[in-house]
Design a protein around this motif. Structure first.
Motif, PDB file in Angstrom:
ATOM      1  N   VAL A   1       0.688  -0.875   0.047  1.00 48.38           N
ATOM      2  CA  VAL A   1      -0.376  -0.079  -0.036  1.00 48.38           C
ATOM      3  C   VAL A   1       1.416   1.378  -0.061  1.00 48.38           C
ATOM      4  N   LEU A   2       0.590   1.784  -1.078  1.00 50.07           N
ATOM      5  CA  LEU A   2       1.381   2.942  -0.830  1.00 50.07           C
ATOM      6  C   LEU A   2       0.820   4.561  -0.621  1.00 50.07           C
ATOM      7  N   ILE A   3       1.176   5.522   0.348  1.00 52.58           N
ATOM      8  CA  ILE A   3       0.700   6.751   1.100  1.00 52.58           C
ATOM      9  C   ILE A   3       1.099   7.918   0.865  1.00 52.58           C
ATOM     10  N   ASP A   4       1.131   9.085   0.112  1.00 57.56           N
ATOM     11  CA  ASP A   4       1.518  10.304   0.113  1.00 57.56           C
ATOM     12  C   ASP A   4       1.988  11.107   1.659  1.00 57.56           C
ATOM     13  N   ASP A   5       1.795  11.549   1.918  1.00 62.44           N
ATOM     14  CA  ASP A   5       2.576  12.149   2.791  1.00 62.44           C
ATOM     15  C   ASP A   5       1.365  13.371   3.033  1.00 62.44           C
ATOM     16  N   MET A   6       1.632  13.413   4.336  1.00 63.87           N
ATOM     17  CA  MET A   6       0.473  14.602   4.811  1.00 63.87           C
ATOM     18  C   MET A   6       0.889  16.258   4.136  1.00 63.87           C
ATOM     19  N   TYR A   7       0.009  16.686   3.863  1.00 64.21           N
ATOM     20  CA  TYR A   7       0.517  18.604   3.741  1.00 64.21           C
ATOM     21  C   TYR A   7       0.519  19.363   4.742  1.00 64.21           C
ATOM     22  N   THR A   8       0.482  18.152   6.458  1.00 65.69           N
ATOM     23  CA  THR A   8       0.304  19.411   7.204  1.00 65.69           C
ATOM     24  C   THR A   8       0.646  18.663   8.124  1.00 65.69           C
TER      25      THR A   8
ATOM     26  N   TYR B   1      -3.013   2.424  -4.284  1.00 66.98           N
ATOM     27  CA  TYR B   1      -2.599   3.270  -3.973  1.00 66.98           C
ATOM     28  C   TYR B   1      -3.656   3.675  -2.997  1.00 66.98           C
ATOM     29  N   HIS B   2      -3.332   4.478  -1.692  1.00 70.30           N
ATOM     30  CA  HIS B   2      -4.343   4.504  -1.028  1.00 70.30           C
ATOM     31  C   HIS B   2      -4.172   6.444  -0.353  1.00 70.30           C
ATOM     32  N   PRO B   3      -5.988   6.563  -1.155  1.00 68.73           N
ATOM     33  CA  PRO B   3      -6.237   8.389  -0.832  1.00 68.73           C
ATOM     34  C   PRO B   3      -6.214   8.851   0.681  1.00 68.73           C
ATOM     35  N   HIS B   4      -6.037   9.630   1.204  1.00 64.76           N
ATOM     36  CA  HIS B   4      -5.592   9.676   2.630  1.00 64.76           C
ATOM     37  C   HIS B   4      -6.004  10.947   2.989  1.00 64.76           C
TER      38      HIS B   4
ATOM     39  N   HIS C   1      -2.028  14.888  -1.294  1.00 63.95           N
ATOM     40  CA  HIS C   1      -2.617  15.020  -2.301  1.00 63.95           C
ATOM     41  C   HIS C   1      -3.958  14.882  -3.370  1.00 63.95           C
ATOM     42  N   VAL C   2      -4.140  13.625  -2.925  1.00 66.37           N
ATOM     43  CA  VAL C   2      -4.660  12.715  -3.697  1.00 66.37           C
ATOM     44  C   VAL C   2      -5.999  12.838  -2.049  1.00 66.37           C
ATOM     45  N   GLU C   3      -6.588  12.926  -1.983  1.00 69.95           N
ATOM     46  CA  GLU C   3      -7.747  12.761  -1.122  1.00 69.95           C
ATOM     47  C   GLU C   3      -9.877  13.169  -1.596  1.00 69.95           C
TER      48      GLU C   3
ATOM     49  N   ASP D   1      -1.828   3.974 -14.866  1.00 69.37           N
ATOM     50  CA  ASP D   1      -1.936   2.714 -15.695  1.00 69.37           C
ATOM     51  C   ASP D   1      -2.979   1.483 -14.617  1.00 69.37           C
ATOM     52  N   PRO D   2      -3.360   1.729 -15.236  1.00 69.45           N
ATOM     53  CA  PRO D   2      -4.739  -0.069 -14.091  1.00 69.45           C
ATOM     54  C   PRO D   2      -3.957  -1.116 -14.391  1.00 69.45           C
ATOM     55  N   GLU D   3      -2.794  -2.194 -15.690  1.00 71.97           N
ATOM     56  CA  GLU D   3      -2.385  -3.083 -15.341  1.00 71.97           C
ATOM     57  C   GLU D   3      -1.032  -2.830 -14.319  1.00 71.97           C
ATOM     58  N   ARG D   4      -1.100  -1.710 -13.970  1.00 71.10           N
ATOM     59  CA  ARG D   4      -0.260  -1.446 -12.492  1.00 71.10           C
ATOM     60  C   ARG D   4      -0.163  -0.962 -10.851  1.00 71.10           C
ATOM     61  N   VAL D   5      -1.242  -0.398 -11.159  1.00 72.01           N
ATOM     62  CA  VAL D   5      -1.575   0.816 -10.058  1.00 72.01           C
ATOM     63  C   VAL D   5      -3.156   0.209  -9.524  1.00 72.01           C
ATOM     64  N   ALA D   6      -3.568  -0.301  -8.729  1.00 71.97           N
ATOM     65  CA  ALA D   6      -4.513  -0.601  -8.370  1.00 71.97           C
ATOM     66  C   ALA D   6      -5.599   0.114  -7.348  1.00 71.97           C
ATOM     67  N   LEU D   7      -5.584   0.164  -6.547  1.00 71.93           N
ATOM     68  CA  LEU D   7      -6.202   1.395  -5.610  1.00 71.93           C
ATOM     69  C   LEU D   7      -7.015   0.821  -4.622  1.00 71.93           C
ATOM     70  N   CYS D   8      -5.756   1.024  -2.802  1.00 66.45           N
ATOM     71  CA  CYS D   8      -6.519   0.880  -1.966  1.00 66.45           C
ATOM     72  C   CYS D   8      -7.806   1.462  -1.545  1.00 66.45           C
ATOM     73  N   PHE D   9      -9.113   1.310  -1.723  1.00 68.39           N
ATOM     74  CA  PHE D   9      -9.596   1.940  -1.422  1.00 68.39           C
ATOM     75  C   PHE D   9     -10.339   2.008  -0.041  1.00 68.39           C
ATOM     76  N   ASP D  10     -10.032   3.288   0.931  1.00 69.57           N
ATOM     77  CA  ASP D  10     -10.876   3.039   2.329  1.00 69.57           C
ATOM     78  C   ASP D  10     -12.144   4.222   2.273  1.00 69.57           C
ATOM     79  N   THR D  11     -13.029   3.084   3.082  1.00 66.56           N
ATOM     80  CA  THR D  11     -14.124   3.696   2.879  1.00 66.56           C
ATOM     81  C   THR D  11     -14.441   5.406   3.984  1.00 66.56           C
ATOM     82  N   GLY D  12     -13.653   5.042   5.137  1.00 66.85           N
ATOM     83  CA  GLY D  12     -13.371   6.103   5.894  1.00 66.85           C
ATOM     84  C   GLY D  12     -12.871   7.420   5.197  1.00 66.85           C
TER      85      GLY D  12
END
Length: 295
Positions: A104-111, A153-156, A160-162, A175-186
């Protein structure tokens, strides 16, 4: 529908590799099993033993299997690459050796999560956004070629992807063949999105899910008062699934409609957490999900 359901150190108040406010790792492993889960994430690299024979032994004697771990960095910043690469290689080696499927990959926070002070721009310009996309592909290619892992990839919140439009743009440009989504409902609900509708639109990119919910009144308080993320978490902004704004019965129905076949990690961010707090919550959550037919 075929769901492999687990939880993560995050639900036991673990945010860092080492912190005296965090529950000892042995107790976490004991309690995740007691709560009724057979899958776990590894959490921050270094929280669980990094020595593979030790880690494998501790997992096997409890009957636990590993689903994923995460890496987190400022993906738009080239200077962050060496630290990110170290996380990815360390975590990837563990995952591959333990038979896991996902990083799971997460962009670090901007705050600053504790003060709320901005540390980066909240929105990226065109070049910085492209660097985020390029770094995501670079990590995806690295973990696939080196470890045969799927990047999710985990939107958080406060990255920058929230928001939904940002996630839509991210999905369109990766690329959907390379990058999937870790979808976080919360996190999706935290930023005003509709998790059920979004899942229906993009479930084919979501082999890995994080299930959590948010307290609606506290979410409004956070938005109104500009409360720092860590303060919001410490005040139980993320709550038990049975008590939050996410409609898990509708989410279950959506999973059934698409014949979902994947992994689900139940999370409830709580840092810091008194050591006796997580287990009763985890047990109630596991029972609730069984009651509604999830796992």
């Amino acid at each position: 529908m075929n769901i492999r359901i687990g939880s993560a150190p995050d639900s036991w108040g673990v945010w860092f590799s080492s912190d005296p406010k965090q529950i000892p790792w042995q107790r976490f492993l004991d309690e995740i099993v007691e709560a009724g889960y057979e899958w776990t994430e590894l959490g921050p690299y270094g929280y669980l033993p990094t020595d593979l024979p030790t880690l494998r032994r501790e997992l096997e004697r409890r009957g636990l299997k590993v689903s994923a771990t995460f890496a987190m960095a400022h993906l738009e910043d080239p200077a962050a690459w060496p630290g990110l690469e170290k996380q990815v290689l360390g975590g990837g080696e563990q995952l591959a050796a333990l038979g896991a499927r996902f990083l799971v990959l997460i962009d670090d926070m901007y705050t600053d999560p504790f003060t709320g002070e901005p540390t980066r721009p909240s929105k990226l310009d065109k070049d910085a956004w492209q660097r985020l996309i390029d770094t995501t592909h670079r990590v995806a290619d690295l973990v696939r070629s080196r470890f045969r892992l799927q990047l999710t990839y985990h939107p958080h919140a406060e990255t920058h992807v929230e928001y939904e439009d940002q996630i839509e743009a991210f999905l369109e440009q990766t690329d959907p063949e390379r990058v999937a989504l870790c979808f976080d409902t919360g996190h999706h609900a935290y930023r005003g999105g509709d998790p059920v509708a979004f899942f229906r639109r993009h479930h084919k990119r979501m082999p890995y899910l994080h299930l959590k919910s948010v307290d609606g009144e506290k979410q409004q308080w956070v938005e109104r008062e500009h409360i720092p993320f860590a303060t919001a978490v410490a005040n139980d902004m993320f709550c038990e699934p049975s008590r939050g704004v996410v409609d898990f019965a509708a989410f279950r129905d959506a999973l059934k409609e698409v014949g979902y076949d994947g992994w689900v990690t139940v999370e409830q961010d709580m840092y810091p957490a008194p050591f006796d707090k997580p287990l009763p919550i985890a047990k109630r959550t596991r029972a609730y999900l069984r009651e509604i037919g999830l796992g």
